[in-house]
Motif scaffolding. Structure first.
Motif, PDB file in Angstrom:
ATOM      1  N   GLU A   1      -5.524 -13.540  -4.128  1.00 37.40           N
ATOM      2  CA  GLU A   1      -4.956 -12.209  -4.285  1.00 37.40           C
ATOM      3  C   GLU A   1      -4.896 -11.493  -2.941  1.00 37.40           C
ATOM      4  OE1 GLU A   1      -6.009 -11.108  -8.890  1.00 37.40           O
ATOM      5  OE2 GLU A   1      -7.476 -10.524  -7.357  1.00 37.40           O
ATOM      6  N   PHE A   2      -3.816 -10.760  -2.737  1.00 33.61           N
ATOM      7  CA  PHE A   2      -3.681 -10.002  -1.501  1.00 33.61           C
ATOM      8  C   PHE A   2      -2.873  -8.739  -1.739  1.00 33.61           C
ATOM      9  CE2 PHE A   2       0.185 -12.476  -1.600  1.00 33.61           C
ATOM     10  CZ  PHE A   2       1.141 -11.703  -0.968  1.00 33.61           C
ATOM     11  N   ILE A   3      -3.059  -7.777  -0.838  1.00 30.28           N
ATOM     12  CA  ILE A   3      -2.300  -6.530  -0.861  1.00 30.28           C
ATOM     13  C   ILE A   3      -1.577  -6.390   0.470  1.00 30.28           C
ATOM     14  CG2 ILE A   3      -2.456  -4.005  -0.874  1.00 30.28           C
ATOM     15  CD1 ILE A   3      -4.765  -4.252  -2.836  1.00 30.28           C
ATOM     16  N   ALA A   4      -0.273  -6.248   0.410  1.00 32.10           N
ATOM     17  CA  ALA A   4       0.519  -6.060   1.621  1.00 32.10           C
ATOM     18  C   ALA A   4       0.370  -4.612   2.089  1.00 32.10           C
ATOM     19  CB  ALA A   4       1.981  -6.392   1.347  1.00 32.10           C
ATOM     20  N   GLY A   5       0.204  -4.435   3.384  1.00 32.30           N
ATOM     21  CA  GLY A   5       0.034  -3.093   3.930  1.00 32.30           C
ATOM     22  C   GLY A   5       1.344  -2.421   4.258  1.00 32.30           C
ATOM     23  N   GLY A   6       2.172  -3.138   5.025  1.00 32.66           N
ATOM     24  CA  GLY A   6       3.444  -2.560   5.452  1.00 32.66           C
ATOM     25  C   GLY A   6       3.226  -1.258   6.210  1.00 32.66           C
ATOM     26  N   SER A   7       4.079  -0.291   5.957  1.00 31.38           N
ATOM     27  CA  SER A   7       3.966   1.002   6.631  1.00 31.38           C
ATOM     28  C   SER A   7       2.873   1.867   6.018  1.00 31.38           C
ATOM     29  CB  SER A   7       5.300   1.763   6.556  1.00 31.38           C
ATOM     30  OG  SER A   7       5.627   2.048   5.203  1.00 31.38           O
TER      31      SER A   7
ATOM     32  N   LEU B   1       0.825  -1.207   0.000  1.00 31.72           N
ATOM     33  CA  LEU B   1       0.000   0.000   0.000  1.00 31.72           C
ATOM     34  C   LEU B   1       0.865   1.265   0.000  1.00 31.72           C
ATOM     35  CD1 LEU B   1      -2.890   1.163   0.189  1.00 31.72           C
ATOM     36  CD2 LEU B   1      -2.615   1.133   2.674  1.00 31.72           C
ATOM     37  N   TYR B   2       2.038   1.171   0.580  1.00 30.02           N
ATOM     38  CA  TYR B   2       2.964   2.303   0.619  1.00 30.02           C
ATOM     39  C   TYR B   2       3.223   2.840  -0.786  1.00 30.02           C
ATOM     40  CZ  TYR B   2       7.394   4.826   1.083  1.00 30.02           C
ATOM     41  OH  TYR B   2       8.385   5.782   1.014  1.00 30.02           O
ATOM     42  N   HIS B   3       3.447   1.933  -1.737  1.00 28.30           N
ATOM     43  CA  HIS B   3       3.761   2.348  -3.110  1.00 28.30           C
ATOM     44  C   HIS B   3       2.560   2.988  -3.791  1.00 28.30           C
ATOM     45  CE1 HIS B   3       6.755  -0.825  -2.205  1.00 28.30           C
ATOM     46  NE2 HIS B   3       7.556  -0.010  -2.855  1.00 28.30           N
TER      47      HIS B   3
END
Length: 289
Positions: A100-106, A78-80
């Protein structure tokens, strides 16, 4: 070529949106270590095996591990997207069985500090997912952080994962109480993980339901129980979801049972004003501004 690809993607999305009423679900827990992310992943995979298209948002800021559970390295997060380096379509990753998935991270921390213009961009991008999938599952952090709270309040319903341990029961009730005391009518459903037998699961659920009914005047339906199964930890070590690695295990059967129970209670009329990605985003933006 890129314009043609985007045009084709938009056409596919438009056609899918006519057929799908995307439902947004938050999965949370009062404390860490109860198997919340493992539940989210295997629940999503089981929904997918039933013919539904599912996208997982890994919204656990501190301990994001959906990709780790699948042994997949996330190139983008999501950062990008928030930095406008990638589109929503470019940050979608794929794991076992094409889930399918979306990484959240920071990125989810950054989400809390966006300007109005940046929020509009975020909303426009995520809004494109409306109709792309049947379900978006937000796997939130444990406990009631400000980030988790906003996802719970914006989602259509929240699944609370707990275990029979006294501290897990207490913390699960605490998160339900805190949200309810904010005068928000959030539909909760309960999953009791790592049960020794069905009686232990029913007793655990009954404790939370009884206190919620007595002190919050709130009915907390039980979605189901997941057996305490050694195959789960084996699957974690293999970095393969247990419903994939050990489909005949007791835990996998538990997930299938509660998924069928979940689907049995769902209706897809597409007419609810409070459903769908756009409604979720509208509530989320109001909470963030």
């Amino acid at each position: 070529m890129n314009d043609q690809a985007q045009g084709l993607r938009n056409l596919i999305q438009s056609n899918a949106a006519k057929q799908r009423n995307t439902k947004v679900i938050t999965v949370t827990s009062g404390k860490g270590g109860v198997g919340k992310s493992n539940f989210s992943l295997n629940f999503a995979l089981t929904l997918q095996s039933q013919g539904y298209k599912v996208l997982i948002f890994d919204a656990d800021i501190g301990l994001a591990n959906i990709d780790v559970l699948m042994g997949v390295s996330s190139k983008y997060s999501l950062y990008h997207l928030l930095k406008k380096e990638k589109t929503i379509w470019e940050i979608i990753e794929r794991g076992h069985h094409g889930i399918e998935f979306i990484a959240g991270g920071s990125g989810f921390t950054d989400l809390m500090r966006l300007t109005d213009q940046e929020l509009d961009y975020f909303s426009e991008q995520v809004g494109q997912l409306n109709g792309y999938v049947d379900y978006i599952i937000f796997d939130t952090g444990a406990g009631l952080s400000k980030e988790t709270l906003k996802f719970i309040l914006a989602a259509e319903e929240t699944i609370v994962v707990t275990t029979p341990e006294p501290t897990a029961i207490t913390d699960a009730y605490a998160i339900i109480k805190m949200v309810t005391n904010l005068n928000h009518q959030v539909p909760f459903r309960l999953v009791v993980n790592r049960i020794a037998d069905e009686k232990e699961g029913r007793d655990t659920a009954a404790k939370i339901s009884m206190v919620a009914r007595q002190f919050l005047q709130l009915d907390i339906p039980t979605l189901g129980f997941v057996a305490d199964d050694a195959h789960v930890s084996k699957a974690v070590r293999k970095q393969v979801p247990f419903t994939v690695a050990f489909p005949n295990s007791e835990a996998a059967r538990s997930i299938r049972d509660l998924t069928n129970r979940f689907l049995h209670g769902q209706t897809f009329t597409g007419s609810s004003e409070s459903s769908g990605v756009k409604s979720f985003l509208s509530r989320m933006i109001r909470l963030l501004r």
